[in-house]
Design a protein around this motif. Structure first.
Motif, PDB file in Angstrom:
ATOM      1  N   VAL A 122       0.825  -1.223   0.000  1.00 12.05           N
ATOM      2  CA  VAL A 122       0.000   0.000   0.000  1.00 12.05           C
ATOM      3  C   VAL A 122       0.854   1.267   0.000  1.00 12.05           C
ATOM      4  N   GLY A 123       2.155   1.109  -0.180  1.00 15.37           N
ATOM      5  CA  GLY A 123       3.023   2.265  -0.346  1.00 15.37           C
ATOM      6  C   GLY A 123       3.515   2.921   0.925  1.00 15.37           C
ATOM      7  N   VAL A 124       3.354   2.252   2.057  1.00 17.68           N
ATOM      8  CA  VAL A 124       3.848   2.822   3.313  1.00 17.68           C
ATOM      9  C   VAL A 124       5.342   2.525   3.482  1.00 17.68           C
ATOM     10  N   LEU A 125       5.767   1.334   3.049  1.00 20.11           N
ATOM     11  CA  LEU A 125       7.164   0.921   3.145  1.00 20.11           C
ATOM     12  C   LEU A 125       7.733   0.618   1.770  1.00 20.11           C
ATOM     13  N   ARG A 126       9.059   0.618   1.702  1.00 13.66           N
ATOM     14  CA  ARG A 126       9.770   0.174   0.497  1.00 13.66           C
ATOM     15  C   ARG A 126      10.729  -0.929   0.910  1.00 13.66           C
ATOM     16  N   ALA A 127      10.660  -2.049   0.209  1.00 13.12           N
ATOM     17  CA  ALA A 127      11.538  -3.178   0.506  1.00 13.12           C
ATOM     18  C   ALA A 127      12.795  -3.089  -0.346  1.00 13.12           C
ATOM     19  N   GLU A 128      13.945  -3.316   0.279  1.00 12.15           N
ATOM     20  CA  GLU A 128      15.214  -3.364  -0.439  1.00 12.15           C
ATOM     21  C   GLU A 128      15.930  -4.658  -0.078  1.00 12.15           C
ATOM     22  N   ARG A 129      16.151  -5.489  -1.066  1.00 11.47           N
ATOM     23  CA  ARG A 129      16.846  -6.755  -0.835  1.00 11.47           C
ATOM     24  C   ARG A 129      18.334  -6.546  -1.106  1.00 11.47           C
ATOM     25  N   ARG A 130      19.152  -6.900  -0.140  1.00 16.51           N
ATOM     26  CA  ARG A 130      20.584  -6.655  -0.241  1.00 16.51           C
ATOM     27  C   ARG A 130      21.361  -7.930   0.022  1.00 16.51           C
ATOM     28  N   LEU A 139      27.874 -10.096   2.208  1.00 19.03           N
ATOM     29  CA  LEU A 139      29.105 -10.851   1.945  1.00 19.03           C
ATOM     30  C   LEU A 139      29.002 -11.720   0.696  1.00 19.03           C
ATOM     31  N   GLY A 140      28.098 -11.375  -0.192  1.00 21.85           N
ATOM     32  CA  GLY A 140      27.948 -12.109  -1.433  1.00 21.85           C
ATOM     33  C   GLY A 140      27.334 -13.484  -1.292  1.00 21.85           C
ATOM     34  N   LEU A 141      26.957 -13.856  -0.082  1.00 21.61           N
ATOM     35  CA  LEU A 141      26.422 -15.194   0.158  1.00 21.61           C
ATOM     36  C   LEU A 141      24.960 -15.163   0.585  1.00 21.61           C
ATOM     37  N   LEU A 142      24.672 -14.355   1.558  1.00 21.70           N
ATOM     38  CA  LEU A 142      23.322 -14.281   2.095  1.00 21.70           C
ATOM     39  C   LEU A 142      22.640 -13.005   1.616  1.00 21.70           C
ATOM     40  N   SER A 143      21.351 -13.016   1.667  1.00 24.16           N
ATOM     41  CA  SER A 143      20.617 -11.803   1.315  1.00 24.16           C
ATOM     42  C   SER A 143      19.659 -11.465   2.443  1.00 24.16           C
ATOM     43  N   GLU A 144      19.390 -10.198   2.618  1.00 20.73           N
ATOM     44  CA  GLU A 144      18.443  -9.748   3.617  1.00 20.73           C
ATOM     45  C   GLU A 144      17.576  -8.648   3.020  1.00 20.73           C
ATOM     46  N   THR A 145      16.381  -8.532   3.563  1.00 19.20           N
ATOM     47  CA  THR A 145      15.472  -7.485   3.117  1.00 19.20           C
ATOM     48  C   THR A 145      15.393  -6.420   4.184  1.00 19.20           C
ATOM     49  N   LYS A 146      15.588  -5.185   3.770  1.00 15.08           N
ATOM     50  CA  LYS A 146      15.425  -4.055   4.667  1.00 15.08           C
ATOM     51  C   LYS A 146      14.171  -3.297   4.261  1.00 15.08           C
TER      52      LYS A 146
END
Length: 199
Positions: free
Chosen positions: A101-109, A112-119
């Motif tokens: 609904v446009g309240v947040l923006r997800a950024e997947r990062r 260390l080139g191995l794992l990913s996390e969403t902020k």
């Protein structure tokens, strides 16, 4: 009351895009669902157990999922155990809805080139500020507060978010006020008991 879970998730987001104390937050959000289901007359707490009164849809998919979880339990679950129960992806579901609904923006990062996390970053700053302003108004009040305000403040206290939101020596009076309000809220006591269990 309808935005209670969303408000709490917004309050739990740090500026760096991470959710503060996710295990505690999961229990606060479960508590918020229990409050909303009771307010919608879908459930009641009878002798410390959650009893389904009406299994029809609430119109909120996330709240309906909570109702199904309660309804399909083998026995009427104890309120503290249900709030403490691990429900995979609960917080992520609320974050995703706020993003849709446009309240947040997800950024997947990548890490260390191995794992990913969403902020998760707040886009609708007015929406987040409104949730914080309503909590601040409760905390700074000196007189009686209504039932919905008591629940909002109580859940923040029950899941230890008040230490983040009102930190240090200067936040001590606000934390004390939250504790005073929370003691009058039944669900806040349930969530605090659940939060003391192993995450």
């Amino acid at each position: 009351m309808q935005t209670l879970g969303d408000d709490i998730v917004l309050l739990a987001l740090g500026r760096e895009g991470r959710v503060r104390q996710p295990e505690y937050l999961r229990k606060i959000v479960s508590g918020s669902e229990l409050v909303r289901l009771a307010a919608a007359r879908r459930v009641a707490i009878v002798r410390k157990r959650i009893v389904v009164l009406d299994a029809t849809s609430t119109g909120d998919p996330l709240l309906d999922a909570a109702l199904v979880d309660i309804r399909t339990s083998r026995h009427a679950p104890r309120s503290v155990k249900w709030v403490a129960r691990r429900r995979p992806h609960l917080i992520e579901s609320y974050l995703a809805r706020l993003s849709e609904v446009g309240v947040l923006r997800a950024e997947r990062r990548s890490v260390l080139g191995l794992l990913s996390e969403t902020k998760w970053f707040v886009v609708d700053t007015a929406r987040a500020a409104d949730a914080r302003a309503r909590l601040d108004a409760i905390v700074q009040s000196t007189g009686p507060v209504d039932a919905s305000q008591t629940t909002f403040a109580g859940l923040v206290w029950a899941g230890y978010l008040h230490f983040w939101l009102y930190p240090g020596r200067e936040g001590r009076p606000d934390r004390k006020r939250l504790r005073q309000i929370a003691r009058r809220d039944h669900v806040a006591r349930i969530v605090r008991a659940a939060s003391k269990r192993e995450p």
